[in-house]
Enzyme design. Structure first.
Site: not given
Ligand code: 26W
Length: 848
Positions: A393, A584-585, A590, A694, A698
């Site tokens: 992952h 998100k984290r 990111k 993910t 969504k």
């Protein structure tokens, strides 16, 4: 108790713990005892009856004296009753069918609240609403009483929850195995804009969704040494552990959607073998008397809050081995039974390794087959390597787990021996395929000796797995081309891809009932279990009435999100604002800082008079993000986001047209509230770093348009929705690699881009830190000097893409068309489809 009742004297003191002592000791005679388990009627009356019974006899209170928690627990138990028959029936059917099952091994499950999902799966929503109203109660208020089980960090944990939901809905035999942490992911709050963590005592008010089975406990050993012995001329090895704990299983229901199936999630909790030492207690040494208990319980005390850099803590390895040893033993001895011939094991189970965290399962199965069941090594290995598959992952090198052989050998001496043997046989195979290439042998060795000897868990998983998959096309390609390239050269057939997916039950039906209703009114209800049918919405994008209805849905979701944010965090979500979401984290790859630089730049442009506030398109940027407690820079970035927010949200010069909202404690429940309200989905990681994502799926399925790089599953989202319905920007993965190789000098971008310079200088000016120019210097200097994730390199392209967003959002009809097409074209991202891929490509199992 009347005098004439004679109670039989019990046989003996200790209770009957034999797990194979199943069922009544003599054939039942009473009609009810012989009857199948009854499911209450699907009527309001029946529901009220069961609810009051649960309240009175389960909670021991009357309705008039009941607390909200009593009412919630009674309601949960009521819904449980409607699921129980299905559950017992499903397990019986699987057991009798003897069919192949999936054993999903995951250290994390981010389940979210259970009650709403159970009502959806059983189609009891309206009945429960009516029944609660009939009792003078409000279903929504009772649902809000549930504490969500935060047994995961982020993407990996939530994916596991979506996957088990899909397998239940598809009627696939599956047992999800994991850890019942006493404390889940920490609760996040902000103090002066800084993240503060608090423990998450999620079990404190009771948990109606778990079923403990202490009678099926498993002993798990640790430490000690190994010794070889002669067994009738055969050299064998035995492990002589020096301490052990007991694993107690807790079953959770995983209800299938409208199919009468209920699968099982079995989470293990550790306790001491001898919980209490009476002699020590009587000697007054109370702490010592319970030391074993505390020590054992520590193993499943708390979830490790890291989601990228393993801290290599011994307790983490204890956690991994503990749940794996319990799960393998449980499946072999309880599900299959002691007389099952383990040569057939691959026909009955495939264990999916959710990243490397459970990979110690491989030497554990080998230990059982060789040391306990006396299989020959090669025989055992042939079986073992058909029983596992590995999903990776991540792409971050630092996220790949390596355990020092010193630690692994001390905690699990026999497992290290087995890993050494697996590695030796494997390296012989490498030498056979690449004669003379000793460098390749060193590069591929499961046990690396630089700098100090350690076990590379991803390599062990790759060697043992029947299949290795990434979680999006680009990710799987990079795994084969880079991270595990040598292995791909040796076993190209072993590498495959299964792009992630999400469950439409929770993230559309439950989270967005307004959109759900519009789709069902338009297409019927089949889409919920066949999401690619959303494609039938495509023509409606051209229908102005449907577009209006679609906008009304978004508006309702925005109002609902605004109500939640106001009540929960005192945050106002002004109507009519473009809702720009980044949830998100918190991680530098990111690039939450890039999103922030966009906001700071807009602010700077107004302050410098380059633009007027009225030229600003009203927008609220919503962040949701937890940082691993030990991740200092991530916590600094959270501090900066809140600092910028507190300044711009109150600066009258912006006329309230640009705001930042950062609700604390982002979790599954908050995600369900925010996602339906989104117009713009921020998926802006540096290309090549986000394995899949993910949240991107969504948000697109809830009618948000994506601004993103060609990274992870963004690539597939853009391909399916069409370039014109996606705001692409930034360097591609090959361009990133080229720039990195050619020597990336971030300061050049600062010096050559006035807008970027002005934005960074504004942060350094101290305007967001009461004039303290040093407050955020570490962030600014890391961007100017290192900028590992190329925020500065992608800034200009990102700003230009945001201008395209501005243009597009100004044309309401066109924007709505694009949003509808995003929903219509993203059915592929259902976790049902992903499960179909795993079944076809990897598991070779089927529904029964
Ligand atoms: C040992 C510390 C640790 C803990 C968790 C390292 C790595 C992890 C996870 C693998 C991190 C994670 O959640 N990865 C995310 O997995 C999602 C599901 O596949 C992907 O969609 C995300 O891109 C990926 O970051």
């Amino acid at each position: 108790m009347s005098a004439d009742v004679v109670l039989p004297v019990p046989a003996d003191e200790s209770p009957d713990t034999e797990i194979d002592h199943i069922g009544p000791s003599s054939p039942p005679t009473h009609a009810l005892a012989k009857a199948p388990v009854a499911t209450p009627q699907h009527s309001v009356d029946a529901f009220v009856k069961v609810f009051l019974q649960e309240l009175n006899t389960g909670q021991g209170v009357t309705l008039s004296r009941s607390t909200v928690n009593d009412q919630y627990l009674a309601l949960a138990r009521t819904v449980r009753q409607y699921l129980m028959t299905r559950w017992l029936e499903t397990s019986r059917h699987y057991a009798e069918s003897g069919s192949k099952a999936i054993g999903y091994l995951s250290a994390e499950y981010l389940l979210g609240r259970q009650l709403g999902n159970a009502l959806l799966a059983t189609d009891l929503g309206e009945v429960a609403e009516e029944a609660m109203r009939g009792c003078g109660l409000d279903l929504a208020r009772l649902r809000a009483q549930e504490v969500e089980p935060g047994l995961g960090n982020g993407g990996l944990g939530r994916l596991a929850a979506c996957f088990v939901d899909s397998l239940a809905t598809m009627g696939i035999p599956c047992i999800g195995y994991g850890i019942r942490y006493e404390y889940g992911i920490f609760k996040q709050s902000f103090v002066d804009g800084r993240q503060v963590e608090q423990p998450d005592p999620w079990l404190a008010l009771g948990n109606p969704w778990e079923f403990p089975h202490p009678e099926a406990s498993v002993q798990v050993n640790f430490g000690g040494h190994t010794e070889t012995y002669d067994d009738g001329g055969v050299q064998r090895t035995r492990w002589v552990p020096d301490w052990n704990v007991v694993g107690v299983p807790y079953n959770y229901m995983v209800p299938g959607y409208h199919n009468g199936k209920v699968n099982t999630l079995r989470l293990w909790s550790a306790k001491a073998t001898n919980a209490f030492d009476l002699a020590l207690f009587n000697s007054g040494d109370y702490p010592e008397a319970v030391r074993a208990q505390t020590f054992a319980e520590n193993i499943t005390k708390v979830l490790y809050p890291e989601d990228s850099t393993p801290q290599g803590r011994e307790l983490r390895l204890q956690q991994q081995y503990f749940f794996v040893a319990c799960s393998i033993r449980d499946f072999i001895e309880r599900v299959l039974g002691p007389d099952f011939d383990l040569h057939q094991l691959p026909e009955r189970i495939i264990f999916q390794l959710n990243d490397t965290h459970p990979v110690i399962a491989v030497p554990e199965l080998m230990r059982i087959l060789v040391d306990e069941r006396h299989f020959e090594w090669d025989e055992a290995w042939q079986i073992t390597k058909q029983c596992f598959a590995y999903t990776c992952h991540t792409l971050l090198p630092e996220a790949l787990e390596v355990w020092p052989t010193e630690l692994l050998g001390r905690l699990l001496p026999r497992h290290l021996e087995i890993i050494r043997r697996i590695n030796a046989d494997f390296l012989d195979e490498v030498r056979a395929s690449f004669p003379g290439d000793e460098q390749r042998v060193r590069n591929m060795s499961i046990i690396s000796d630089d700098p100090n000897s350690s076990v590379r868990m991803a390599f062990l998983a790759t060697v043992a797995g029947t299949k290795v998959n990434g979680v999006a096309e680009l990710h799987s390609q990079l795994l084969a081309d880079k991270v595990l390239h040598d292995f791909d050269e040796l076993w190209p057939e072993k590498f495959t891809n299964v792009t992630n997916g999400i469950t439409p039950r929770r993230f559309i039906c439950l989270a967005n009932p307004w959109l759900s209703e519009l789709i069902s009114d338009t297409l019927g209800v089949g889409w919920v279990t066949d999401l690619e049918r959303l494609a039938e919405l495509e023509p409606y994008a051209q229908d102005p009435d449907f577009r209006r209805a679609f906008r009304e849905v978004k508006q309702k979701a925005k109002v609902h999100a605004s109500d939640i944010l106001r009540a929960r965090d005192g945050i106002e979500l002004p109507p009519g604002h473009l809702v720009d979401i980044m949830i998100k984290r918190l991680h530098e790859y990111k690039r939450q800082t890039l999103k922030l630089l966009h906001v700071v730049s807009l602010y700077e442009q107004v302050l410098s008079g380059e633009i007027t506030a009225s030229q600003l398109q009203p927008r609220t940027v919503i962040f949701g993000a937890k940082a691993a407690p030990g991740y200092w820079m991530a916590k600094e970035i959270i501090h900066l986001i809140n600092a910028v927010g507190s300044v711009i949200n109150t600066d009258p010069r912006l006329e309230g047209r640009l705001k930042i909202a950062f609700p604390a404690n982002y979790n599954v429940t908050l995600a369900e509230r925010l996602i339906p309200a989104a117009d713009l989905s921020e998926q802006i990681s540096l290309a090549g770093l986000e394995a899949s994502g993910t949240g991107n799926m969504k948000l697109a399925l809830n009618g948000a348009l994506t601004i993103g790089t060609d990274d992870g599953a963004n690539v597939e989202i853009r391909r399916l929705v069409g370039d014109e319905n996606f705001f692409l920007f930034g360097l591609s993965e090959p361009e990133v690699a080229a720039l990195r190789d050619s020597g990336y000098r971030p300061r050049q971008y600062y010096e050559s881009n006035p807008q970027l310079r002005a934005a960074l200088d504004l942060i350094s000016s101290g305007i967001f830190s009461n004039g303290n120019r040093e407050a955020f210097a570490p962030i600014v200097s890391s961007l100017l000097n290192e900028d590992r994730f190329m925020v500065l390199a992608d800034f200009q392209s990102y700003m230009e893409a945001q201008l395209r967003v501005r243009e597009a959002f100004a044309d309401e009809e066109e924007w709505t068309k694009k949003a509808i097409l995003n929903v219509a074209r993203c059915g592929f991202f259902s976790s049902d489809r992903a499960m179909g891929d795993y079944l076809r490509e990897i598991w070779h199992a089927s529904a029964i």
